[in-house]
Design an enzyme around this catalytic site. Structure first.
Site, PDB file in Angstrom:
ATOM      1  N   HIS A 132       4.164  -0.115  -3.287  1.00 23.09           N
ATOM      2  CA  HIS A 132       5.084   0.189  -2.186  1.00 23.09           C
ATOM      3  C   HIS A 132       4.384   0.264  -0.829  1.00 23.09           C
ATOM      4  O   HIS A 132       5.036   0.426   0.211  1.00 23.09           O
ATOM      5  CB  HIS A 132       5.796   1.514  -2.482  1.00 23.09           C
ATOM      6  CG  HIS A 132       4.839   2.647  -2.547  1.00 23.09           C
ATOM      7  ND1 HIS A 132       3.875   2.781  -3.534  1.00 23.09           N
ATOM      8  CD2 HIS A 132       4.641   3.682  -1.713  1.00 23.09           C
ATOM      9  CE1 HIS A 132       3.153   3.842  -3.316  1.00 23.09           C
ATOM     10  NE2 HIS A 132       3.582   4.409  -2.209  1.00 23.09           N
ATOM     11  N   ASP A 133       3.047   0.186  -0.852  1.00 25.03           N
ATOM     12  CA  ASP A 133       2.265   0.221   0.397  1.00 25.03           C
ATOM     13  C   ASP A 133       1.745  -1.153   0.795  1.00 25.03           C
ATOM     14  O   ASP A 133       1.050  -1.271   1.817  1.00 25.03           O
ATOM     15  CB  ASP A 133       1.026   1.112   0.216  1.00 25.03           C
ATOM     16  CG  ASP A 133       1.357   2.575   0.066  1.00 25.03           C
ATOM     17  OD1 ASP A 133       0.587   3.269  -0.608  1.00 25.03           O
ATOM     18  OD2 ASP A 133       2.385   3.006   0.611  1.00 25.03           O
TER      19      ASP A 133
ATOM     20  N   GLU B 200      -5.010   7.525  -7.152  1.00 21.59           N
ATOM     21  CA  GLU B 200      -5.041   6.528  -6.079  1.00 21.59           C
ATOM     22  C   GLU B 200      -6.257   6.781  -5.208  1.00 21.59           C
ATOM     23  O   GLU B 200      -6.416   7.864  -4.648  1.00 21.59           O
ATOM     24  CB  GLU B 200      -3.777   6.607  -5.223  1.00 21.59           C
ATOM     25  CG  GLU B 200      -3.756   5.547  -4.130  1.00 21.59           C
ATOM     26  CD  GLU B 200      -2.821   5.869  -2.989  1.00 21.59           C
ATOM     27  OE1 GLU B 200      -2.554   7.053  -2.764  1.00 21.59           O
ATOM     28  OE2 GLU B 200      -2.344   4.937  -2.316  1.00 21.59           O
TER      29      GLU B 200
HETATM   30  O1  TEU Z   1      -1.003   5.996   0.344  1.00 24.23           O
HETATM   31  C1  TEU Z   1      -2.336   6.257   0.700  1.00 24.23           C
HETATM   32  C2  TEU Z   1      -2.654   5.548   1.930  1.00 24.23           C
HETATM   33  O2  TEU Z   1      -3.611   5.836   2.575  1.00 24.23           O
HETATM   34  C3  TEU Z   1      -1.751   4.463   2.338  1.00 24.23           C
HETATM   35  O3  TEU Z   1      -0.989   4.922   3.414  1.00 24.23           O
HETATM   36  C4  TEU Z   1      -2.594   3.287   2.706  1.00 24.23           C
HETATM   37  O4  TEU Z   1      -3.706   3.729   3.424  1.00 24.23           O
HETATM   38  C5  TEU Z   1      -1.867   2.376   3.615  1.00 24.23           C
HETATM   39  O5  TEU Z   1      -0.546   2.274   3.242  1.00 24.23           O
HETATM   40  C6  TEU Z   1      -2.577   1.064   3.514  1.00 24.23           C
HETATM   41  O6  TEU Z   1      -2.104   0.272   4.547  1.00 24.23           O
HETATM   42  C7  TEU Z   1      -0.354   7.062  -0.315  1.00 24.23           C
HETATM   43  C8  TEU Z   1       1.049   6.593  -0.621  1.00 24.23           C
HETATM   44  O7  TEU Z   1       0.978   5.504  -1.528  1.00 24.23           O
HETATM   45  C9  TEU Z   1       1.683   6.205   0.689  1.00 24.23           C
HETATM   46  O8  TEU Z   1       2.975   5.637   0.471  1.00 24.23           O
HETATM   47  C10 TEU Z   1       1.803   7.438   1.544  1.00 24.23           C
HETATM   48  O9  TEU Z   1       2.278   7.066   2.830  1.00 24.23           O
HETATM   49  C11 TEU Z   1       0.449   8.135   1.707  1.00 24.23           C
HETATM   50  O10 TEU Z   1      -0.327   8.198   0.524  1.00 24.23           O
HETATM   51  C12 TEU Z   1       0.671   9.577   2.119  1.00 24.23           C
HETATM   52  O11 TEU Z   1       1.237  10.261   1.023  1.00 24.23           O
END
Ligand code: TEU
Ligand code: CA
Length: 536
Positions: free
Chosen positions: A312-313, A242
């Site tokens: 999920h984000d 990611e």
């Molecule tokens: O997400 C990476 C991250 O930076 C996200 O939080 C993103 O920036 C944001 O949601 C965009 O609006 C990963 C995971 O997918 C996320 O669920 C976690 O909260 C984060 O890392 C920390 O592990």
């Protein structure tokens, strides 16, 4: 022709375990619930299943704050449930990949609890500690979730670094002892039958916070290469990283054969973002097409593209780029074909395949996500109106993607037999659900199933997987059009991205429509009409 990999014909399905299916009536999704739904996934044509973190966690960030990498969150079940899920998935030809959260852990992890005991504790340097400067934090680096990135530990007077919540201390990748404990953990799960990893914010592990470098740090690729050598390389597993700050050179380094199979980059999903995801700019369709064309060209003969609308984000794509008022079904299918016709590996996030939408969060008590809650509180502090903030959160907040999966029209959408659910249901579950779509050949679900099976096997599979991508009509205000070509054979995708009729562009003389979201296809493209043409 690229070297063929077993996963090239795969579509990856992403499950957020808390929200997919509850098997024991406590209103929380669990591993046994996922096992219950493996036949559904197999029928959909899925061969790779990415499960978001299921490890022991205080759930400050819903499992992305891991307190024990080698044990299962009891809310999700037991190690026996996980072993059964892996076995049952394997029997259905489904490989499970796990979410590797290696940039940080939970402050409740044994390592951090040990580190807090003092500066000479052997686990102290599993984390990033610095002395303050003039009674303040070492520098002004910011974290996600509207936070500063340094947290003071009163006992030692030092600060520790956290890129995310205060309860998610960053791991110190400069410490080989820490790295090798992580590799041992990865090999434990490979031994359990996990067939790969989705690597959470992998771009951050090479950070140098003293120089305020977080993503794409100087040691990033050496660390990933070491991780690969010590764990998955040469084992025919599936790995995806990611990356929110991937640039072309960096991205091609990830996929250089010594590191990962592919990375997610999200440029096409941040084109309407200003300072942050809640600072929403006007949608720029041509910029979207240029972004896709740029990355398709980068991956044309090297590396591999992760094709993503939802996760999920992210807010639900049919609410973001489609039309849930007048053309919900047509626009959801248009988005599906536009993405799945491209070169790369498509990812389907739970509920995307049935057209699940955002919802209106009218009250902050409905929110669960730390990112949205912190944003709301921080902006209210600055005097902004709560109602307006909730409107923005309803448009872009992560909870939109975490409302429970909608299986049928019974209470709580058949997600749980219990009375309550851990997060509010989207009230439209009575009309948008699997049961309402699975036997309807005209449904969004059946359209996704057709696309997934088309890539997996059959007449157009090789063209969809390996065909060259060429964008057409890039500067057209309404139409998204591209071809896929291989050895004289051609597929053409034509999509109308708007709610008005537009003239259908001409295609090759022997091109025939093999898939569309409308029964009749004439000289105009109807609202959100999408077509797949083939000349073979
Ligand atoms: O997400 C990476 C991250 O930076 C996200 O939080 C993103 O920036 C944001 O949601 C965009 O609006 C990963 C995971 O997918 C996320 O669920 C976690 O909260 C984060 O890392 C920390 O592990
Ligand atoms: Ca449960």
């Amino acid at each position: 022709m690229e070297e063929r990999k077993w996963w090239h014909t795969a579509t990856v399905y992403q499950v957020y375990p808390k929200s997919f299916k509850d098997s024991n009536g406590d209103g929380i999704g669990d591993l046994a619930g996922i096992t219950e739904k493996l036949d559904y996934l197999q029928n959909l044509g899925i061969t790779i299943l990415w499960i978001c973190p299921f490890f022991r966690s205080p759930e400050v960030d819903n499992g992305y704050d891991i307190s024990d990498y080698m044990d299962i969150n009891p809310k999700f079940g037991t190690m026996a449930d996980m072993e059964k899920l892996i076995e049952e998935a394997g029997r259905r030809g489904i490989s499970i990949i796990m979410d590797l959260v290696a940039n940080h852990c939970s402050d409740q992890h044994r390592w951090f609890q040990e580190a807090l005991k003092g500066k000479d504790n052997p686990y102290r340097n599993y984390f990033i500690w610095r002395d303050g400067k003039d009674g303040k934090a070492p520098n002004d680096l910011k974290a996600a979730f509207s936070l500063d990135a340094w947290q003071k530990d009163e006992k030692s007077g030092q600060y520790y670094f956290h890129q995310f919540a205060v309860e998610q201390p960053d791991l110190n990748w400069a410490n080989p002892a820490m790295r090798h404990e992580l590799y041992d953990m990865m090999n434990f799960w490979i031994g359990k039958g996990i067939k790969g990893f989705r690597m959470d914010v992998i771009e951050l592990i090479g950070k140098d916070p003293d120089r305020k470098i977080t993503a794409n740090g100087p040691m990033l690729h050496p660390y990933i290469e070491e991780m690969a050598r010590e764990t998955f390389l040469g084992k025919n597993l599936f790995t995806v990283g990611e990356c929110w700050n991937a640039n072309p050179d960096e991205t091609l380094r990830y996929t250089n054969g010594k590191e990962l199979d592919m990375v997610f980059q999200f440029d096409h999903l941040v084109i309407d973002e200003g300072k942050n995801k809640f600072d929403i700019l006007p949608f720029d369709f041509i910029k979207l097409k240029k972004t896709f064309r740029k990355w398709q060209e980068i991956f044309s003969d090297r590396g591999w593209y992760a094709l993503v609308w939802d996760n999920h984000d992210l807010a639900r794509i049919v609410s973001r780029y489609g039309d849930t008022e007048r053309y919900w079904k047509e626009s959801a299918k248009m988005l599906a074909l536009t993405l799945h016709g491209m070169k790369g590996t498509p990812y389907v996030y739970e509920g995307e395949e049935i057209g699940m939408t955002n919802m209106d969060f009218e009250n902050k008590s409905q929110l669960d996500d730390i990112e949205s809650i912190n944003f709301l509180e921080a902006e209210k502090e600055k005097g902004r109106d709560e109602k307006e903030l909730l409107r923005l959160i309803s448009l872009r907040g992560r909870d939109n993607a975490r409302t429970p999966m909608q299986w049928d029209a019974t209470r709580n959408a058949g997600f749980t037999s219990g009375k309550t659910t851990w997060l509010c249901m989207n009230p439209n579950y009575r009309s948008i659900n699997v049961a309402a779509e699975e036997n309807d050949p005209d449904s969004i679900l059946c359209f996704y199933k057709t696309l997934i099976h088309m890539r997996k096997e059959g007449k157009y599979s090789e063209l969809l997987v390996y065909g060259r991508f060429d964008m057409l009509m890039e500067d057209d205000e309404h139409i998204f059009m591209y071809t896929r070509t291989l050895g004289g054979r051609r597929l053409t995708v034509v999509s109308n991205w708007g709610g008005s009729e537009v003239e259908a562009p001409s295609v090759g003389n022997d091109d025939r429509i093999v898939l569309s979201n409308y029964r009749e296809n004439g000289s105009v493209l109807k609202p959100y009409e999408t077509r797949l043409y083939a000349n073979c």
